[in-house]
Design an enzyme around this catalytic site. Structure first.
Site, PDB file in Angstrom:
ATOM      1  N   SER A 158       0.826  -1.189   0.000  1.00 28.77           N
ATOM      2  CA  SER A 158       0.000   0.000   0.000  1.00 28.77           C
ATOM      3  C   SER A 158       0.874   1.259   0.000  1.00 28.77           C
ATOM      4  O   SER A 158       1.727   1.421  -0.876  1.00 28.77           O
ATOM      5  CB  SER A 158      -0.959  -0.046   1.200  1.00 28.77           C
ATOM      6  OG  SER A 158      -1.962   0.931   1.109  1.00 28.77           O
ATOM      7  N   ASP A 216      -8.241  -5.259  -6.276  1.00 32.56           N
ATOM      8  CA  ASP A 216      -7.698  -4.241  -5.375  1.00 32.56           C
ATOM      9  C   ASP A 216      -7.814  -2.870  -6.049  1.00 32.56           C
ATOM     10  O   ASP A 216      -7.301  -2.656  -7.150  1.00 32.56           O
ATOM     11  CB  ASP A 216      -6.236  -4.572  -5.053  1.00 32.56           C
ATOM     12  CG  ASP A 216      -5.593  -3.591  -4.077  1.00 32.56           C
ATOM     13  OD1 ASP A 216      -6.228  -2.590  -3.713  1.00 32.56           O
ATOM     14  OD2 ASP A 216      -4.442  -3.858  -3.663  1.00 32.56           O
ATOM     15  N   ASP A 270     -11.503  -5.241   0.321  1.00 30.69           N
ATOM     16  CA  ASP A 270     -10.994  -6.463   0.941  1.00 30.69           C
ATOM     17  C   ASP A 270      -9.818  -7.056   0.174  1.00 30.69           C
ATOM     18  O   ASP A 270      -8.904  -7.626   0.782  1.00 30.69           O
ATOM     19  CB  ASP A 270     -12.110  -7.504   1.080  1.00 30.69           C
ATOM     20  CG  ASP A 270     -12.641  -7.968  -0.265  1.00 30.69           C
ATOM     21  OD1 ASP A 270     -13.231  -7.146  -0.993  1.00 30.69           O
ATOM     22  OD2 ASP A 270     -12.467  -9.160  -0.591  1.00 30.69           O
ATOM     23  N   HIS A 272      -7.462  -5.500  -1.179  1.00 31.64           N
ATOM     24  CA  HIS A 272      -6.244  -4.760  -0.833  1.00 31.64           C
ATOM     25  C   HIS A 272      -5.575  -5.339   0.412  1.00 31.64           C
ATOM     26  O   HIS A 272      -4.382  -5.116   0.623  1.00 31.64           O
ATOM     27  CB  HIS A 272      -6.598  -3.286  -0.600  1.00 31.64           C
ATOM     28  CG  HIS A 272      -5.409  -2.409  -0.381  1.00 31.64           C
ATOM     29  ND1 HIS A 272      -4.402  -2.270  -1.313  1.00 31.64           N
ATOM     30  CD2 HIS A 272      -5.051  -1.630   0.681  1.00 31.64           C
ATOM     31  CE1 HIS A 272      -3.485  -1.429  -0.845  1.00 31.64           C
ATOM     32  NE2 HIS A 272      -3.855  -1.034   0.358  1.00 31.64           N
TER      33      HIS A 272
END
Length: 288
Positions: A158, A216, A270, A272
């Site tokens: 991330s 994602d 979710d 991600h």
């Protein structure tokens, strides 16, 4: 009756049309590469822990933290694989999301990196990486002096993935000739096309593994229309289970429309939070 050469030509044409009409095949990756993905995502996940005393059983060299930007991570050394690993933490606290939302593209400046005319990066990500770059470079330099044959790994998830990309460029520029591999998981777009070109030039497209889990939504933000562009090379998990090498496709170029770009962004979701068998940030076992 039709002449034989006409019939033969018609058959060839029909076969050609049939083949061209087939959907593009999604080819899998090797088990060896999958093993690397499942390994380094654990280092990235471990960066979320309050303490990570022995990431995957390796030697922790230092944990770094900048209070002003709330940028955190660690440097570890794997003496079995002869690697020095730099892992960056992703978004988990309010200040991290403030960093994420600082979308403005600004001129890229980082210690030891030259040839950056026209290069721009996400303002929040750039401020975050530059706040810890001195510590990372000093630590890595000391480790390479003691272990000159070791290779470098930069990884994160991330926000941490964006920092691993920027950090990888920094490592490549400051330690030329030292083998370096960058593994990112759920990386948002990090800079403009000139930044993508810089990363590809310094790190090398064959040494960048930018992985994306199914739908994602983070990797498709900020939008391209804002001046952003991903660097290569994307590896897209096009269907679960995400630990099956047959379900991962190596994508072409920077923004392959047949990979994650084919799915409209839904932001943090979710998908991600799960990469290659890991529920990100929720497995403290990776730190022992």
């Amino acid at each position: 009756m039709f002449p034989m050469h006409f019939i033969a030509s018609a058959l060839v044409f029909a076969f050609t049309v049939a083949v061209s009409a087939r959907p593009v095949e999604k080819r899998g990756i090797s088990q060896s590469l999958m093993n690397n993905f499942t390994r380094y995502v654990q280092f990235a996940s471990g960066a979320y822990q309050l303490a990570c005393p022995a990431p995957l059983g390796t030697t922790l060299i230092t944990q770094f933290n900048d209070d002003a930007t709330n940028t955190q991570g660690y440097v570890a050394r794997d003496d079995d694989r002869k690697e020095i690993i730099v892992a960056y933490r992703g978004s988990i606290q309010l200040q991290d999301f403030v960093t994420d939302l600082d979308f403005i593209l600004v001129d890229y400046v980082s210690p030891g990196v030259s040839g950056t005319s026209g290069v721009q990066a996400h303002q929040g990500f750039l401020a975050a990486i530059n706040s810890v770059t001195s510590t990372v470079l000093t630590t890595v330099s000391e480790q390479l002096a003691a272990h000159p044959t070791y290779t470098l790994i930069s990884t994160g998830h991330s926000l941490g993935a964006a920092l691993a990309s920027l950090g990888g460029v920094s490592l490549a520029a400051n330690f030329p000739g030292v083998p370096l591999t960058v593994y990112t998981f759920g990386q948002p777009r990090t800079g403009n096309p000139a930044y993508a070109a810089l990363a590809e030039k310094l790190v090398g497209v064959d040494n960048i593994f930018r992985t994306v889990e199914t739908y994602d939504g983070v990797p498709t933000i900020p939008p391209i229309s804002w001046g952003y562009e991903h660097h290569a090379t994307q590896y897209w998990v096009f269907q679960d289970p995400n630990t099956d090498p047959a379900n991962v496709k190596q994508c072409a170029g920077r923004e392959d429309p047949t990979c994650s770009d084919s799915i409209p962004s839904s932001g943090i979701n979710d998908a991600h939070l799960r990469y290659f068998g890991q529920l990100i940030a929720l497995n403290p076992i990776v730190c022992i």
